[in-house]
Motif scaffolding. Structure first.
Motif, PDB file in Angstrom:
ATOM      1  N   ARG A 146       0.805  -1.216   0.000  1.00 26.88           N
ATOM      2  CA  ARG A 146       0.000   0.000   0.000  1.00 26.88           C
ATOM      3  C   ARG A 146       0.840   1.269   0.000  1.00 26.88           C
ATOM      4  O   ARG A 146       0.655   2.139  -0.810  1.00 26.88           O
ATOM      5  CB  ARG A 146      -0.934   0.024   1.220  1.00 26.88           C
ATOM      6  CG  ARG A 146      -1.907  -1.114   1.288  1.00 26.88           C
ATOM      7  CD  ARG A 146      -2.863  -0.962   2.456  1.00 26.88           C
ATOM      8  NE  ARG A 146      -2.169  -0.795   3.723  1.00 26.88           N
ATOM      9  CZ  ARG A 146      -1.728  -1.793   4.467  1.00 26.88           C
ATOM     10  NH1 ARG A 146      -1.882  -3.023   4.060  1.00 26.88           N
ATOM     11  NH2 ARG A 146      -1.114  -1.561   5.607  1.00 26.88           N
ATOM     12  N   TYR A 205      -6.509   5.356 -14.359  1.00 22.98           N
ATOM     13  CA  TYR A 205      -6.001   4.719 -13.147  1.00 22.98           C
ATOM     14  C   TYR A 205      -4.534   5.066 -12.923  1.00 22.98           C
ATOM     15  O   TYR A 205      -3.783   5.285 -13.880  1.00 22.98           O
ATOM     16  CB  TYR A 205      -6.147   3.197 -13.245  1.00 22.98           C
ATOM     17  CG  TYR A 205      -7.567   2.740 -13.424  1.00 22.98           C
ATOM     18  CD1 TYR A 205      -8.430   2.608 -12.336  1.00 22.98           C
ATOM     19  CD2 TYR A 205      -8.069   2.449 -14.688  1.00 22.98           C
ATOM     20  CE1 TYR A 205      -9.743   2.200 -12.493  1.00 22.98           C
ATOM     21  CE2 TYR A 205      -9.382   2.039 -14.867  1.00 22.98           C
ATOM     22  CZ  TYR A 205     -10.213   1.915 -13.766  1.00 22.98           C
ATOM     23  OH  TYR A 205     -11.516   1.517 -13.942  1.00 22.98           O
ATOM     24  N   GLY A 218      -2.075   2.056  -4.512  1.00 17.41           N
ATOM     25  CA  GLY A 218      -2.911   0.873  -4.619  1.00 17.41           C
ATOM     26  C   GLY A 218      -2.353  -0.291  -3.826  1.00 17.41           C
ATOM     27  O   GLY A 218      -1.603  -0.107  -2.861  1.00 17.41           O
ATOM     28  N   THR A 273     -10.790  -3.124  -0.512  1.00 14.83           N
ATOM     29  CA  THR A 273     -10.335  -2.714  -1.839  1.00 14.83           C
ATOM     30  C   THR A 273      -9.927  -1.255  -1.899  1.00 14.83           C
ATOM     31  O   THR A 273      -9.102  -0.866  -2.731  1.00 14.83           O
ATOM     32  CB  THR A 273     -11.432  -2.971  -2.889  1.00 14.83           C
ATOM     33  OG1 THR A 273     -12.657  -2.369  -2.452  1.00 14.83           O
ATOM     34  CG2 THR A 273     -11.645  -4.456  -3.098  1.00 14.83           C
ATOM     35  N   GLU A 330     -14.440  -2.540 -11.304  1.00 18.77           N
ATOM     36  CA  GLU A 330     -14.065  -1.413 -10.458  1.00 18.77           C
ATOM     37  C   GLU A 330     -15.014  -1.366  -9.273  1.00 18.77           C
ATOM     38  O   GLU A 330     -16.232  -1.504  -9.417  1.00 18.77           O
ATOM     39  CB  GLU A 330     -14.134  -0.095 -11.231  1.00 18.77           C
ATOM     40  CG  GLU A 330     -13.676   1.110 -10.414  1.00 18.77           C
ATOM     41  CD  GLU A 330     -13.776   2.418 -11.189  1.00 18.77           C
ATOM     42  OE1 GLU A 330     -13.079   2.542 -12.213  1.00 18.77           O
ATOM     43  OE2 GLU A 330     -14.557   3.305 -10.774  1.00 18.77           O
ATOM     44  N   VAL A 390     -11.594   1.769  -7.151  1.00 15.12           N
ATOM     45  CA  VAL A 390     -10.344   1.066  -7.447  1.00 15.12           C
ATOM     46  C   VAL A 390     -10.590   0.036  -8.533  1.00 15.12           C
ATOM     47  O   VAL A 390     -11.521  -0.767  -8.448  1.00 15.12           O
ATOM     48  CB  VAL A 390      -9.803   0.370  -6.176  1.00 15.12           C
ATOM     49  CG1 VAL A 390      -8.575  -0.469  -6.504  1.00 15.12           C
ATOM     50  CG2 VAL A 390      -9.466   1.399  -5.106  1.00 15.12           C
ATOM     51  N   GLY A 431      -4.796  -3.682  -7.283  1.00 16.51           N
ATOM     52  CA  GLY A 431      -5.802  -2.650  -7.182  1.00 16.51           C
ATOM     53  C   GLY A 431      -5.186  -1.288  -7.443  1.00 16.51           C
ATOM     54  O   GLY A 431      -4.335  -0.839  -6.684  1.00 16.51           O
ATOM     55  N   TYR A 432      -5.589  -0.645  -8.546  1.00 12.44           N
ATOM     56  CA  TYR A 432      -5.105   0.666  -8.907  1.00 12.44           C
ATOM     57  C   TYR A 432      -6.253   1.680  -8.770  1.00 12.44           C
ATOM     58  O   TYR A 432      -7.308   1.500  -9.389  1.00 12.44           O
ATOM     59  CB  TYR A 432      -4.602   0.696 -10.342  1.00 12.44           C
ATOM     60  CG  TYR A 432      -3.378  -0.136 -10.626  1.00 12.44           C
ATOM     61  CD1 TYR A 432      -2.248  -0.081  -9.794  1.00 12.44           C
ATOM     62  CD2 TYR A 432      -3.330  -0.984 -11.735  1.00 12.44           C
ATOM     63  CE1 TYR A 432      -1.114  -0.831 -10.073  1.00 12.44           C
ATOM     64  CE2 TYR A 432      -2.207  -1.739 -12.027  1.00 12.44           C
ATOM     65  CZ  TYR A 432      -1.102  -1.664 -11.189  1.00 12.44           C
ATOM     66  OH  TYR A 432       0.016  -2.414 -11.460  1.00 12.44           O
ATOM     67  N   PRO A 433      -6.086   2.739  -7.991  1.00  6.91           N
ATOM     68  CA  PRO A 433      -7.175   3.707  -7.810  1.00  6.91           C
ATOM     69  C   PRO A 433      -7.442   4.508  -9.085  1.00  6.91           C
ATOM     70  O   PRO A 433      -6.544   4.783  -9.881  1.00  6.91           O
ATOM     71  CB  PRO A 433      -6.649   4.633  -6.707  1.00  6.91           C
ATOM     72  CG  PRO A 433      -5.523   3.893  -6.053  1.00  6.91           C
ATOM     73  CD  PRO A 433      -4.923   3.035  -7.143  1.00  6.91           C
TER      74      PRO A 433
END
Length: 437
Positions: A45, A59, A64, A101, A412, A416, A432-434
């Motif tokens: 993170r 993204y 993430g 998430t 999504e 994310v 997980g990519y914001p």
């Protein structure tokens, strides 16, 4: 930690809870680390994921989370923002773990258990009933040990999404099962008209044999190639070679969309609360010889929500085109079809000769769909083999090409995008990519 045991026996039309075999309560404090429980690594993170894929510009890969070594399936609870995945544990066992998430923080982690088929990862589903959600890990295999097994069964480990309380349900079953969760229960079917439904709240199992299926009056086509297609809040969805109905509920001939031949409907795929169906155009319609009508139906009432005419795209009922909806349920994409359910508009992306221009694989609450121009189905579009990735806006209905090696989000949730990638060591990475902006 308390444990209960649950075992089920099939009896007549309703399979009743016969013997408590296993319920494990697993709460909080779970770790995403592997340790001696399996190869899963922490969800990164603070510095962002170590793996930086080429993703759509919406993204960011600078923030993430990342999980390495998870099983091939995952399940998501959109209401809680929790994602569940499996890791291997010693002794040919598996453990369900969860993470948030939005932050990547580890949630509760279940106890390790062994499924009847320990040679492969169980599969995962999410099911909702009575304002409660459950993660379900299921597998199919034999009971007992040795060369002469006692029988075969579908084993389901049902976890409460909020705290990880677990119940095991074992359903005797012969032949490879199809297991889905499009309604308030877990549906097991044999690809034909035999089925069983597991109540995730009570563990009760209801069996519906093919001999007990009731057909709509006057529908001879319903009795040919009869198949259970899914579950709705009103009951099982069934179909014949043509026409479809909900057991004890509505009949497609009475809910056909305007402009369709009412005796021609075929359901192609089912999503929670929605059914995508293909219809022939009414006799005498201008494009009846070249086009079909594709409609999204409300699963509770059977009434059409929106429809669009399209050439006859490749179709394999139950598999392709697969209906995909975002958490809000405001859009639906399937193959080269896209529907705005709130605006009641549909669009068929095809060439003048009728060939499909693209295949959609995912869609977000914000009205952005992702797909590929040369993919045969959604799975191939998500494999990321560099074959024409595209994005489509429901605001403008315009399609834009993405760079060739762009990985597409599988879904999504909580702002994310969830991506999947397999490295050279054949380890699966969940990332997980914001979304930015």
């Amino acid at each position: 930690m308390r444990q209960r045991i649950v075992r089920l026996t099939l009896v007549g039309g309703v399979l009743v809870l016969a013997l408590l075999l296993l319920t494990a309560t697993c709460r909080g404090g779970g770790s995403a680390t592997g340790g001696d429980d399996g190869p899963g690594k922490p969800a990164r993170r603070s510095a962002g994921p170590a793996t930086r894929l080429d993703v759509p510009p919406e993204y960011t890969t600078g923030r993430g989370w990342e999980v390495v070594g998870a099983g091939p399936d995952y399940a998501v609870s959109h209401t809680t923002g929790r994602l569940a995945y499996l890791v291997e544990a010693p002794g040919h066992r598996y453990r369900l773990r969860t993470l948030d998430t939005a932050t990547g923080r580890a949630g509760w982690s279940g106890e390790a258990w062994r499924p009847p088929d320990a040679s492969d990862f169980p599969k995962l589903l999410t099911v909702a009933k009575d304002d409660r959600q459950f993660f379900v890990a299921w597998s199919y295999g034999k009971t007992g040990d040795g060369p002469a097994p006692e029988g075969t069964l579908v084993s389901l480990d049902v976890y409460d999404v909020t705290d990880g309380e677990r119940r095991r349900v074992e359903v005797p079953w012969t032949g490879a099962p199809t297991v889905t969760a499009t309604g308030p229960g877990v549906l097991i079917s044999d690809g034909r008209a035999n089925s069983a439904v597991v109540d995730p709240v009570s563990g009760e199992v209801s069996e519906i044999a093919a001999s007990a299926v009731a057909y709509p009056k006057g529908c001879t086509a319903c009795k040919q190639l009869t198949e259970v297609r899914g579950q709705t809040a009103k009951g099982l969805l069934l179909s014949g070679v043509r026409e479809f109905w909900v057991r004890g509920g509505w009949f497609s001939r009475r809910t056909a969309p305007k402009g369709a031949d009412p005796a021609s409907g075929v359901p192609t795929s089912v999503a929670p609360g929605l059914i995508l169906a293909k219809w022939k155009l009414a006799e005498g319609a201008k494009r009846a010889g070249t086009h079909q009508l594709w409609a999204v139906h409300d699963a509770v009432s059977g009434k059409p929500v929106v429809s669009v005419e399209c050439h006859a795209p490749a179709m394999e009922p139950g598999r392709h085109p697969r209906a995909v909806v975002p958490p809000s349920g405001g859009y639906l994409v399937a193959g080269n079809l896209a529907f705005d359910l709130e605006a009641k508009k549909g669009f068929c992306f095809e060439e003048e000769d009728g060939s499909a221009r693209l295949t959609f694989a995912s869609v977000t609450d914000g009205g952005t769909a992702y797909g590929a121009t040369t993919a045969r189905d959604a799975d191939e579009a998500l494999e990321g083999d560099g074959t024409g990735p595209v994005t489509m806006s429901f605001t403008t209905w315009s399609v834009e090409a993405l760079p060739p090696n762009t990985r597409l989000p599988e879904m999504e949730t909580s702002g994310v995008g969830v991506f999947r990638w397999t490295d050279r060591k054949d380890r699966l990475h969940l990332l997980g990519y914001p979304r930015v902006g």
